[in-house]
Scaffold this motif. Structure first.
Motif, PDB file in Angstrom:
ATOM      1  N   GLY A 135       0.817  -1.220   0.000  1.00  0.00           N
ATOM      2  CA  GLY A 135       0.000   0.000   0.000  1.00  0.00           C
ATOM      3  C   GLY A 135       0.845   1.261   0.000  1.00  0.00           C
ATOM      4  O   GLY A 135       0.349   2.342   0.273  1.00  0.00           O
ATOM      5  N   ARG A 149       9.279 -11.462  -6.042  1.00  0.00           N
ATOM      6  CA  ARG A 149       9.353 -10.096  -5.515  1.00  0.00           C
ATOM      7  C   ARG A 149       9.369 -10.117  -3.985  1.00  0.00           C
ATOM      8  O   ARG A 149      10.103  -9.349  -3.355  1.00  0.00           O
ATOM      9  CB  ARG A 149       8.164  -9.271  -6.023  1.00  0.00           C
ATOM     10  CG  ARG A 149       8.273  -9.003  -7.515  1.00  0.00           C
ATOM     11  CD  ARG A 149       6.957  -8.569  -8.105  1.00  0.00           C
ATOM     12  NE  ARG A 149       6.484  -7.306  -7.590  1.00  0.00           N
ATOM     13  CZ  ARG A 149       5.247  -6.853  -7.791  1.00  0.00           C
ATOM     14  NH1 ARG A 149       4.373  -7.580  -8.467  1.00  0.00           N
ATOM     15  NH2 ARG A 149       4.886  -5.688  -7.319  1.00  0.00           N
ATOM     16  N   ASP A 168      12.734  -9.019 -10.371  1.00  0.00           N
ATOM     17  CA  ASP A 168      14.080  -8.772  -9.805  1.00  0.00           C
ATOM     18  C   ASP A 168      14.266  -7.276  -9.563  1.00  0.00           C
ATOM     19  O   ASP A 168      13.588  -6.452 -10.195  1.00  0.00           O
ATOM     20  CB  ASP A 168      15.170  -9.218 -10.797  1.00  0.00           C
ATOM     21  CG  ASP A 168      15.216 -10.735 -10.957  1.00  0.00           C
ATOM     22  OD1 ASP A 168      14.721 -11.437 -10.055  1.00  0.00           O
ATOM     23  OD2 ASP A 168      15.740 -11.200 -11.992  1.00  0.00           O
TER      24      ASP A 168
HETATM   25  P1  B4P Z   1       0.620  -0.621  -3.737  1.00  0.00           P
HETATM   26  O1  B4P Z   1       0.779  -1.120  -2.354  1.00  0.00           O
HETATM   27  O2  B4P Z   1       0.371   0.780  -3.954  1.00  0.00           O
HETATM   28  O3  B4P Z   1       1.893  -1.209  -4.460  1.00  0.00           O
HETATM   29  P2  B4P Z   1       3.360  -0.798  -3.996  1.00  0.00           P
HETATM   30  O4  B4P Z   1       3.697  -1.553  -2.744  1.00  0.00           O
HETATM   31  O5  B4P Z   1       3.474   0.698  -3.943  1.00  0.00           O
HETATM   32  O6  B4P Z   1       4.206  -1.168  -5.237  1.00  0.00           O
HETATM   33  P3  B4P Z   1       5.147  -2.393  -5.614  1.00  0.00           P
HETATM   34  O7  B4P Z   1       6.107  -2.689  -4.502  1.00  0.00           O
HETATM   35  O8  B4P Z   1       4.272  -3.470  -6.119  1.00  0.00           O
HETATM   36  O9  B4P Z   1       5.897  -1.912  -6.862  1.00  0.00           O
HETATM   37  P4  B4P Z   1       6.998  -0.802  -7.200  1.00  0.00           P
HETATM   38  O10 B4P Z   1       6.334   0.040  -8.192  1.00  0.00           O
HETATM   39  O11 B4P Z   1       7.598  -0.102  -6.021  1.00  0.00           O
HETATM   40  O12 B4P Z   1      -0.587  -1.359  -4.382  1.00  0.00           O
HETATM   41  C1  B4P Z   1      -0.843  -2.721  -4.316  1.00  0.00           C
HETATM   42  C2  B4P Z   1      -2.327  -3.022  -4.537  1.00  0.00           C
HETATM   43  O13 B4P Z   1      -2.970  -3.111  -3.258  1.00  0.00           O
HETATM   44  C3  B4P Z   1      -3.090  -1.962  -5.320  1.00  0.00           C
HETATM   45  O14 B4P Z   1      -3.925  -2.598  -6.239  1.00  0.00           O
HETATM   46  C4  B4P Z   1      -3.902  -1.215  -4.262  1.00  0.00           C
HETATM   47  O15 B4P Z   1      -5.118  -0.724  -4.756  1.00  0.00           O
HETATM   48  C5  B4P Z   1      -4.133  -2.299  -3.236  1.00  0.00           C
HETATM   49  N1  B4P Z   1      -4.286  -1.779  -1.888  1.00  0.00           N
HETATM   50  C6  B4P Z   1      -3.581  -0.761  -1.328  1.00  0.00           C
HETATM   51  N2  B4P Z   1      -3.978  -0.556  -0.059  1.00  0.00           N
HETATM   52  C7  B4P Z   1      -4.946  -1.494   0.206  1.00  0.00           C
HETATM   53  C8  B4P Z   1      -5.740  -1.815   1.360  1.00  0.00           C
HETATM   54  N3  B4P Z   1      -5.632  -1.128   2.510  1.00  0.00           N
HETATM   55  N4  B4P Z   1      -6.611  -2.856   1.277  1.00  0.00           N
HETATM   56  C9  B4P Z   1      -6.746  -3.551   0.121  1.00  0.00           C
HETATM   57  N5  B4P Z   1      -6.029  -3.292  -1.016  1.00  0.00           N
HETATM   58  C10 B4P Z   1      -5.138  -2.271  -0.967  1.00  0.00           C
HETATM   59  O16 B4P Z   1       8.170  -1.702  -7.829  1.00  0.00           O
HETATM   60  C11 B4P Z   1       8.004  -2.485  -8.985  1.00  0.00           C
HETATM   61  C12 B4P Z   1       9.354  -3.044  -9.456  1.00  0.00           C
HETATM   62  O17 B4P Z   1      10.221  -1.922  -9.829  1.00  0.00           O
HETATM   63  C13 B4P Z   1      10.189  -3.823  -8.443  1.00  0.00           C
HETATM   64  O18 B4P Z   1       9.819  -5.187  -8.377  1.00  0.00           O
HETATM   65  C14 B4P Z   1      11.617  -3.625  -9.033  1.00  0.00           C
HETATM   66  O19 B4P Z   1      11.858  -4.487 -10.119  1.00  0.00           O
HETATM   67  C15 B4P Z   1      11.601  -2.190  -9.549  1.00  0.00           C
HETATM   68  N6  B4P Z   1      12.095  -1.226  -8.559  1.00  0.00           N
HETATM   69  C16 B4P Z   1      11.364  -0.184  -8.035  1.00  0.00           C
HETATM   70  N7  B4P Z   1      12.095   0.518  -7.156  1.00  0.00           N
HETATM   71  C17 B4P Z   1      13.334  -0.090  -7.111  1.00  0.00           C
HETATM   72  C18 B4P Z   1      14.504   0.162  -6.351  1.00  0.00           C
HETATM   73  N8  B4P Z   1      14.580   1.169  -5.472  1.00  0.00           N
HETATM   74  N9  B4P Z   1      15.577  -0.662  -6.548  1.00  0.00           N
HETATM   75  C19 B4P Z   1      15.541  -1.666  -7.430  1.00  0.00           C
HETATM   76  N10 B4P Z   1      14.448  -1.965  -8.164  1.00  0.00           N
HETATM   77  C20 B4P Z   1      13.330  -1.189  -8.010  1.00  0.00           C
END
Ligand code: B4P
Length: 190
Positions: free
Chosen positions: A13, A146, A58
């Motif tokens: 989230g 992941r 990754d």
């Molecule tokens: P979010 O929770 O918003 O997803 P996230 O954690 O922000 O993103 P994630 O870790 O997946 O990906 P990122 O872009 O950082 O949402 C998840 C879902 O849950 C949504 O559908 C939302 O609606 C739902 N949800 C949220 N709150 C909820 C609640 N309370 N109840 C029910 N549902 C809810 O990274 C993607 C990829 O980019 C990584 O795997 C990596 O390859 C790369 N990457 C990004 N940053 C990097 C870094 N610093 N170093 C290396 N690689 C990196």
């Protein structure tokens, strides 16, 4: 300046809560995931390099994401503060972030870590995969990778910030509004 690291496993989230926090506290949102997806959509060479890694679940190399964050910090010199969403993800990134902020006369105020069970993460990400078509949300094997990457390389950062007395853990299960209220309570104590 209020500089927050919003932390947690994939699907915790972070993106959802960041969107609420930037409005409430007038902060600049820096999501490395969003920036990388922007590079992919624009077809840049950085995007091409990142795509195959991201599709497999990754991590992208440290120097790539550190360079991206450095240039975003330079472009937002008058910001009230930043939310780092999905960054840092490795100790190398956390150390680099401390140096970059120090050069600008500031520092991380707090790390807010969202706690969510693996079962709930998998459910949320598979649901998002159906709507968004994101390759990395499409199957359980990639999602498991992941979560593995998170446990091996990213979760140890809690110790990094806790050693600086900056870690707050927040329950990440509940409605989006309930979780936002829990986060606001933590921020009011900073
Ligand atoms: P979010 O929770 O918003 O997803 P996230 O954690 O922000 O993103 P994630 O870790 O997946 O990906 P990122 O872009 O950082 O949402 C998840 C879902 O849950 C949504 O559908 C939302 O609606 C739902 N949800 C949220 N709150 C909820 C609640 N309370 N109840 C029910 N549902 C809810 O990274 C993607 C990829 O980019 C990584 O795997 C990596 O390859 C790369 N990457 C990004 N940053 C990097 C870094 N610093 N170093 C290396 N690689 C990196």
């Amino acid at each position: 300046m209020l500089n927050l690291v919003l932390f947690g496993p994939p699907g915790a989230g972070k993106g959802t809560q960041s969107n609420l926090l930037i409005k409430k506290y007038k902060l600049v949102h820096l999501s490395t995931g969003d920036i990388l997806r922007g590079e992919i959509a624009a077809g840049t060479s950085l995007g091409l390099e990142a795509k195959s890694l991201m599709d497999r679940g990754d991590l992208v190399p440290d120097e790539v994401v550190i360079g991206m964050i450095s240039s975003k910090l330079d472009k937002n010199v008058n910001a009230n503060g930043f939310i780092f969403d999905g960054f840092p993800r490795t100790t190398e990134q956390a150390k680099a972030l401390d140096i970059l902020l120090k050069e600008k006369g500031t520092y991380i105020s707090s790390m807010i870590s969202l706690k969510v069970s693996d079962n709930e993460l998998i459910k949320r990400l598979l649901e998002r995969g159906i709507e968004s078509g994101r390759e990395d949300d499409k199957n359980e094997e990639i999602i498991a990778n992941r979560i593995n990457e998170y446990n091996n390389k990213t979760a140890p950062l809690k110790q990094f910030y806790s050693a600086q007395n900056k870690l707050s853990e927040v329950e990440g299960i509940g409605s989006i509004t309930e979780i936002a209220e829990r986060i606001n309570t933590v921020i009011e104590t900073i």
